[in-house]
Design a protein around this motif. Structure first.
Motif, mmCIF file in Angstrom:
data_model
loop_
_atom_site.group_PDB
_atom_site.id
_atom_site.type_symbol
_atom_site.label_atom_id
_atom_site.label_comp_id
_atom_site.label_asym_id
_atom_site.label_seq_id
_atom_site.Cartn_x
_atom_site.Cartn_y
_atom_site.Cartn_z
ATOM 1 N N ALA A 56 43.327 7.169 42.342
ATOM 2 C CA ALA A 56 42.255 6.692 41.452
ATOM 3 C C ALA A 56 42.560 5.284 40.965
ATOM 4 N N ASN A 69 38.174 10.270 43.403
ATOM 5 C CA ASN A 69 39.131 11.367 43.310
ATOM 6 C C ASN A 69 38.531 12.590 42.601
ATOM 7 N N PHE A 73 42.207 11.335 37.202
ATOM 8 C CA PHE A 73 43.062 10.152 37.338
ATOM 9 C C PHE A 73 44.439 10.320 36.704
#
Length: 228
Positions: free
Chosen positions: A86, A141, A187
């Motif tokens: 990320a 992500n 993340f």
């Protein structure tokens, strides 16, 4: 011998009667919720910084991982940020943390046990769900199947495909997003201080709402970030 048996039976009956009376009077006792001491929340912000674009660059953020410490009114929470999967989200987080965007800001959303999701959301310095750092981020992500594990750090979502960029959340219980519901970019993860989030989640939302302000207030005082 018979007298001894009668005496034992009488003792057993008396014990059962005592337990029944005690349980009826007191009822089943609730399990103690996690506790943590919290300081008073800071006063509302009078000014909020804005930015033209996320930084440092996504390429720079993608090198290795980052560490972040959330200094909150209820204790510190340590995070590990995933710059590899990320990079744009982590680059944005680093910029906003270093720029003081989240200084003295409330975590003003808790999805409680009545909600299909389970997270504590922070990152709106306006405390009115109107925060805007000046740019948006594309979702990156997103986990397959919309499955989120306890301790995962996710980005908040706006109405469109872009995330809000300014708001993030910590998952305190595993959940899977229902088909058709918004999914959230991942993340990072919590390394230390999960008990702080647990204590807030255990108290639930105001007025027992499934999605609203947490009953026990918590604010971010500052965030430190550094490359690992």
């Amino acid at each position: 011998m018979r007298a001894a048996v009668v005496l034992l039976v009488a003792i057993a009956v008396a014990a059962l009667v005592w337990l029944a009376v005690t349980f009826t009077a007191r009822g089943p006792q609730p399990v103690a919720a996690p506790t943590t001491g919290c300081a008073s929340p800071p006063p509302p912000r009078t000014s909020i910084p804005r930015f033209s674009a996320p930084g440092p660059s996504a390429a720079a953020a993608a090198v290795g991982t980052w560490g972040a410490t959330l200094h909150t009114t209820c204790g510190d929470v340590g995070l590990e940020l995933d710059g590899t999967d990320a990079p744009r989200t982590v680059a944005s987080f680093v910029q906003l943390a270093r720029g003081g965007y989240w200084t003295d800001s409330a975590c003003n959303r808790l999805t409680s046990y009545l909600s299909p999701t389970a997270f504590l959301q922070c990152g709106d310095p306006t405390d009115r769900r109107a925060g805007d750092p000046g740019y948006g981020l594309a979702a990156e992500n997103v986990p397959p199947g919309g499955r989120y594990a306890r301790g995962t750090v996710i980005m908040g979502r706006g109405g469109g495909l872009d995330t809000t960029s300014g708001e993030f959340a910590i998952v305190y219980r595993d959940f899977t997003v229902r088909p058709g519901d918004p999914v959230y970019p991942v993340f990072g993860r919590v390394l230390t201080g999960m008990e702080v989030v647990d204590a807030i989640a255990a108290r639930g939302g105001e007025d027992t709402r499934p999605d609203g302000r947490p009953f026990r207030s918590i604010s971010i005082r500052s965030i430190d970030v550094a490359r690992r």
